[in-house]
Scaffold this motif. Structure first.
Motif, PDB file in Angstrom:
ATOM      1  N   ILE A  16       3.044  14.031 -14.875  1.00 28.59           N
ATOM      2  CA  ILE A  16       3.469  13.013 -13.913  1.00 28.59           C
ATOM      3  C   ILE A  16       4.856  12.525 -14.342  1.00 28.59           C
ATOM      4  CG2 ILE A  16       1.104  12.314 -13.403  1.00 28.59           C
ATOM      5  CD1 ILE A  16       1.668   9.744 -15.073  1.00 28.59           C
ATOM      6  N   LEU A  17       5.568  11.926 -13.420  1.00 33.17           N
ATOM      7  CA  LEU A  17       6.900  11.417 -13.717  1.00 33.17           C
ATOM      8  C   LEU A  17       6.824   9.992 -14.251  1.00 33.17           C
ATOM      9  CD1 LEU A  17       9.998  11.727 -13.550  1.00 33.17           C
ATOM     10  CD2 LEU A  17       9.829  10.690 -11.269  1.00 33.17           C
ATOM     11  N   ILE A  18       7.431   9.772 -15.406  1.00 35.77           N
ATOM     12  CA  ILE A  18       7.647   8.428 -15.947  1.00 35.77           C
ATOM     13  C   ILE A  18       9.130   8.342 -16.265  1.00 35.77           C
ATOM     14  CG2 ILE A  18       7.146   6.812 -17.828  1.00 35.77           C
ATOM     15  CD1 ILE A  18       4.714   7.193 -16.086  1.00 35.77           C
ATOM     16  N   ASN A  19       9.802   7.432 -15.598  1.00 37.94           N
ATOM     17  CA  ASN A  19      11.255   7.294 -15.731  1.00 37.94           C
ATOM     18  C   ASN A  19      11.950   8.596 -15.379  1.00 37.94           C
ATOM     19  OD1 ASN A  19      11.784   4.645 -16.157  1.00 37.94           O
ATOM     20  ND2 ASN A  19      11.918   4.783 -18.359  1.00 37.94           N
ATOM     21  N   ASP A  20      12.544   9.255 -16.379  1.00 35.72           N
ATOM     22  CA  ASP A  20      13.357  10.438 -16.101  1.00 35.72           C
ATOM     23  C   ASP A  20      12.757  11.729 -16.660  1.00 35.72           C
ATOM     24  OD1 ASP A  20      13.686   9.893 -18.768  1.00 35.72           O
ATOM     25  OD2 ASP A  20      15.868  10.116 -18.762  1.00 35.72           O
ATOM     26  N   ARG A  21      11.457  11.691 -16.985  1.00 33.75           N
ATOM     27  CA  ARG A  21      10.860  12.894 -17.557  1.00 33.75           C
ATOM     28  C   ARG A  21       9.412  13.055 -17.130  1.00 33.75           C
ATOM     29  NH1 ARG A  21      10.938  12.673 -23.788  1.00 33.75           N
ATOM     30  NH2 ARG A  21      13.121  12.552 -23.338  1.00 33.75           N
ATOM     31  N   ASP A  22       8.967  14.274 -17.184  1.00 34.07           N
ATOM     32  CA  ASP A  22       7.565  14.561 -16.934  1.00 34.07           C
ATOM     33  C   ASP A  22       6.786  14.374 -18.231  1.00 34.07           C
ATOM     34  OD1 ASP A  22       7.927  15.165 -14.270  1.00 34.07           O
ATOM     35  OD2 ASP A  22       8.206  17.306 -14.627  1.00 34.07           O
ATOM     36  N   TRP A  53       5.504  10.950 -28.102  1.00 37.11           N
ATOM     37  CA  TRP A  53       4.688  10.084 -27.258  1.00 37.11           C
ATOM     38  C   TRP A  53       5.385   8.732 -27.091  1.00 37.11           C
ATOM     39  CZ3 TRP A  53       2.190   5.430 -28.584  1.00 37.11           C
ATOM     40  CH2 TRP A  53       2.311   5.055 -29.913  1.00 37.11           C
ATOM     41  N   SER A  54       4.912   7.992 -26.129  1.00 35.84           N
ATOM     42  CA  SER A  54       5.408   6.638 -25.915  1.00 35.84           C
ATOM     43  C   SER A  54       4.413   5.899 -25.039  1.00 35.84           C
ATOM     44  CB  SER A  54       6.795   6.665 -25.265  1.00 35.84           C
ATOM     45  OG  SER A  54       7.367   5.374 -25.296  1.00 35.84           O
ATOM     46  N   TYR A  63      -0.240  -3.931 -17.801  1.00 32.85           N
ATOM     47  CA  TYR A  63      -0.808  -2.595 -17.787  1.00 32.85           C
ATOM     48  C   TYR A  63       0.080  -1.674 -18.612  1.00 32.85           C
ATOM     49  CZ  TYR A  63      -2.711   1.887 -16.497  1.00 32.85           C
ATOM     50  OH  TYR A  63      -3.285   3.134 -16.556  1.00 32.85           O
ATOM     51  N   LYS A  64      -0.534  -0.942 -19.533  1.00 38.39           N
ATOM     52  CA  LYS A  64       0.183  -0.032 -20.419  1.00 38.39           C
ATOM     53  C   LYS A  64      -0.373   1.373 -20.252  1.00 38.39           C
ATOM     54  CE  LYS A  64      -1.282   0.198 -24.612  1.00 38.39           C
ATOM     55  NZ  LYS A  64      -1.628  -0.090 -26.003  1.00 38.39           N
ATOM     56  N   LEU A  65       0.517   2.330 -20.111  1.00 38.80           N
ATOM     57  CA  LEU A  65       0.117   3.727 -20.042  1.00 38.80           C
ATOM     58  C   LEU A  65       0.712   4.462 -21.232  1.00 38.80           C
ATOM     59  CD1 LEU A  65      -1.196   6.088 -18.437  1.00 38.80           C
ATOM     60  CD2 LEU A  65       1.071   6.479 -17.463  1.00 38.80           C
ATOM     61  N   ALA A  66      -0.150   4.964 -22.103  1.00 38.35           N
ATOM     62  CA  ALA A  66       0.290   5.821 -23.205  1.00 38.35           C
ATOM     63  C   ALA A  66       0.381   7.243 -22.672  1.00 38.35           C
ATOM     64  CB  ALA A  66      -0.684   5.733 -24.367  1.00 38.35           C
ATOM     65  N   PHE A  67       1.354   7.996 -23.179  1.00 37.43           N
ATOM     66  CA  PHE A  67       1.535   9.358 -22.699  1.00 37.43           C
ATOM     67  C   PHE A  67       2.165  10.223 -23.780  1.00 37.43           C
ATOM     68  CE2 PHE A  67       5.262   6.912 -21.402  1.00 37.43           C
ATOM     69  CZ  PHE A  67       6.305   7.669 -21.903  1.00 37.43           C
ATOM     70  N   LEU A  68       2.028  11.525 -23.598  1.00 37.19           N
ATOM     71  CA  LEU A  68       2.679  12.501 -24.461  1.00 37.19           C
ATOM     72  C   LEU A  68       3.808  13.186 -23.705  1.00 37.19           C
ATOM     73  CD1 LEU A  68      -0.302  14.369 -26.196  1.00 37.19           C
ATOM     74  CD2 LEU A  68       1.002  12.399 -27.026  1.00 37.19           C
ATOM     75  N   THR A  69       4.889  13.456 -24.406  1.00 30.62           N
ATOM     76  CA  THR A  69       5.947  14.301 -23.868  1.00 30.62           C
ATOM     77  C   THR A  69       5.489  15.755 -23.986  1.00 30.62           C
ATOM     78  OG1 THR A  69       6.982  14.533 -26.021  1.00 30.62           O
ATOM     79  CG2 THR A  69       7.697  12.663 -24.656  1.00 30.62           C
ATOM     80  N   ALA A  76      -0.831  18.390 -29.350  1.00 32.56           N
ATOM     81  CA  ALA A  76      -2.245  18.193 -29.006  1.00 32.56           C
ATOM     82  C   ALA A  76      -2.923  19.542 -28.756  1.00 32.56           C
ATOM     83  CB  ALA A  76      -2.379  17.287 -27.785  1.00 32.56           C
ATOM     84  N   ALA A  77      -2.233  20.449 -28.080  1.00 29.51           N
ATOM     85  CA  ALA A  77      -2.779  21.781 -27.825  1.00 29.51           C
ATOM     86  C   ALA A  77      -2.960  22.547 -29.137  1.00 29.51           C
ATOM     87  CB  ALA A  77      -1.879  22.559 -26.876  1.00 29.51           C
ATOM     88  N   THR A  78      -2.020  22.399 -30.040  1.00 28.81           N
ATOM     89  CA  THR A  78      -2.124  23.039 -31.349  1.00 28.81           C
ATOM     90  C   THR A  78      -3.341  22.521 -32.102  1.00 28.81           C
ATOM     91  OG1 THR A  78       0.255  23.389 -31.485  1.00 28.81           O
ATOM     92  CG2 THR A  78      -0.961  23.360 -33.575  1.00 28.81           C
TER      93      THR A  78
END
Length: 95
Positions: A16-22, A53-54, A63-69, A76-78
């Motif tokens: 998903i898009l957050i600011n300027d990055r997926d 992450w951020s 409301y806070k959304l944690a996410f991974l770049t 995480a996949a590793t």
């Protein structure tokens, strides 16, 4: 287990898009790879540089959304790949 091409395709599908990055929201990472994989990726300390992450806040911080770049998603996949290997190895020892 996933290879790099499969991880990239999965990232592109779920991002998903957050600011300027997926990015991939925490809930999606946990659904795909489990909570331990998300926590492992968040343990990398490149937080301020948005390397792994951020978090993003809306509504005055209520409301806070944690996410991974993408970089964090690969971590995480590793973790998930290695954990799956560990589980297979454990099953072989039992058999």
């Amino acid at each position: 287990m996933l290879n790099s091409k499969q991880v990239q395709e999965l990232f592109e599908k779920e991002a998903i898009l957050i600011n300027d990055r997926d990015v991939i929201p925490q809930y999606a990472v946990e659904k795909l790879f489990g909570k331990a994989a998300m926590e492992f990726a968040k343990s990398f300390q490149d937080y301020k540089n948005l390397g792994y992450w951020s978090e993003y806040y809306i509504d005055g911080g209520s409301y806070k959304l944690a996410f991974l770049t993408y970089k964090g998603f690969r971590i995480a996949a590793t973790y998930s790949n290695i954990d799956e290997t560990r589980n297979k190895t454990s099953q072989e020892v039992i058999a």
